[in-house]
Write a protein that holds these residues in place. Structure first.
Motif, PDB file in Angstrom:
ATOM      1  N   TYR A  30       0.824  -1.203   0.000  1.00  0.00           N
ATOM      2  CA  TYR A  30       0.000   0.000   0.000  1.00  0.00           C
ATOM      3  C   TYR A  30       0.857   1.252   0.000  1.00  0.00           C
ATOM      4  CZ  TYR A  30      -3.974  -2.981   1.116  1.00  0.00           C
ATOM      5  OH  TYR A  30      -4.956  -3.930   1.075  1.00  0.00           O
ATOM      6  N   THR A  32       1.342   5.170   1.333  1.00  0.00           N
ATOM      7  CA  THR A  32       1.037   5.811   2.609  1.00  0.00           C
ATOM      8  C   THR A  32      -0.155   6.758   2.515  1.00  0.00           C
ATOM      9  OG1 THR A  32       2.651   7.547   2.145  1.00  0.00           O
ATOM     10  CG2 THR A  32       3.387   5.705   3.503  1.00  0.00           C
ATOM     11  N   LEU A  35      -3.748   5.199   3.767  1.00  0.00           N
ATOM     12  CA  LEU A  35      -3.796   4.346   4.952  1.00  0.00           C
ATOM     13  C   LEU A  35      -4.561   4.989   6.102  1.00  0.00           C
ATOM     14  CD1 LEU A  35      -0.167   2.958   5.128  1.00  0.00           C
ATOM     15  CD2 LEU A  35      -2.197   1.807   4.314  1.00  0.00           C
ATOM     16  N   LYS A  38      -0.633   5.400   9.427  1.00  0.00           N
ATOM     17  CA  LYS A  38       0.624   5.395   8.678  1.00  0.00           C
ATOM     18  C   LYS A  38       1.731   4.764   9.529  1.00  0.00           C
ATOM     19  CE  LYS A  38      -0.521   9.400   6.084  1.00  0.00           C
ATOM     20  NZ  LYS A  38      -1.095   9.886   5.276  1.00  0.00           N
ATOM     21  N   GLN A 113      -4.624  -0.678   7.476  1.00  0.00           N
ATOM     22  CA  GLN A 113      -5.715  -0.344   6.573  1.00  0.00           C
ATOM     23  C   GLN A 113      -6.910  -1.191   6.967  1.00  0.00           C
ATOM     24  OE1 GLN A 113      -5.881   2.051   4.383  1.00  0.00           O
ATOM     25  NE2 GLN A 113      -7.866   1.532   3.601  1.00  0.00           N
ATOM     26  N   VAL A 120       3.706  -1.544   3.474  1.00  0.00           N
ATOM     27  CA  VAL A 120       3.611  -0.156   3.019  1.00  0.00           C
ATOM     28  C   VAL A 120       4.890   0.248   2.294  1.00  0.00           C
ATOM     29  CG1 VAL A 120       3.295   2.240   3.738  1.00  0.00           C
ATOM     30  CG2 VAL A 120       2.132   0.415   4.976  1.00  0.00           C
TER      31      VAL A 120
END
Length: 130
Positions: A30, A32, A35, A38, A113, A120
């Motif tokens: 993912y 940032t 999210l 983070k 998430q 991430v």
């Protein structure tokens, strides 16, 4: 009695051969931006820059690079770093030293998430030699 045994065998065979739905692990990476939580370095980015500069000094490159160096890496679900790359033009030995320093960092607090811990992609400007 035969009917009960037949029914039990029927239910057992249905249960034994029925399909089960396995949860697939989310290994997507993912960004940032989208999210809920983070990822963060324990102590914040100032502590991270201090740790990197101190380690860089110990590696003997104190006066070699001064300025910003951009690093990109994946923060895994357990907080470790993988796929570390240095994006600025840096000599290979110096880039390798920075990569080793980043890989030796303490574990990060991972991103989340929808309440689940996720991998991430993180881009980090490092101020070196200041």
């Amino acid at each position: 009695m035969k009917k009960i045994i037949t029914l039990l065998l029927l239910f057992y065979s249905i249960a034994a051969f029925s399909q089960t739905v396995e949860k697939q692990e989310d290994n997507n990476i993912y960004n940032t931006a989208g999210l809920d939580v983070k990822p963060e370095f324990p102590g914040g980015l100032d502590k991270l820059n201090a740790f990197v500069n101190e380690s860089y000094l110990k590696a003997g490159y104190a006066s070699e690079i001064k300025g910003k160096v951009y690093a990109i890496f994946v923060i895994e679900k357990d907080g470790s770093l993988s796929d570390v790359k240095i994006l600025r033009r840096v000599d290979p030995p110096k880039a390798a030293a920075l990569i080793q320093i980043l890989k030796s960092l303490p574990k990060w607090n991972p991103g989340k998430q929808n309440g689940k811990v996720v991998r991430v992609l993180y881009s980090l400007p490092l101020v070196i030699g200041s």
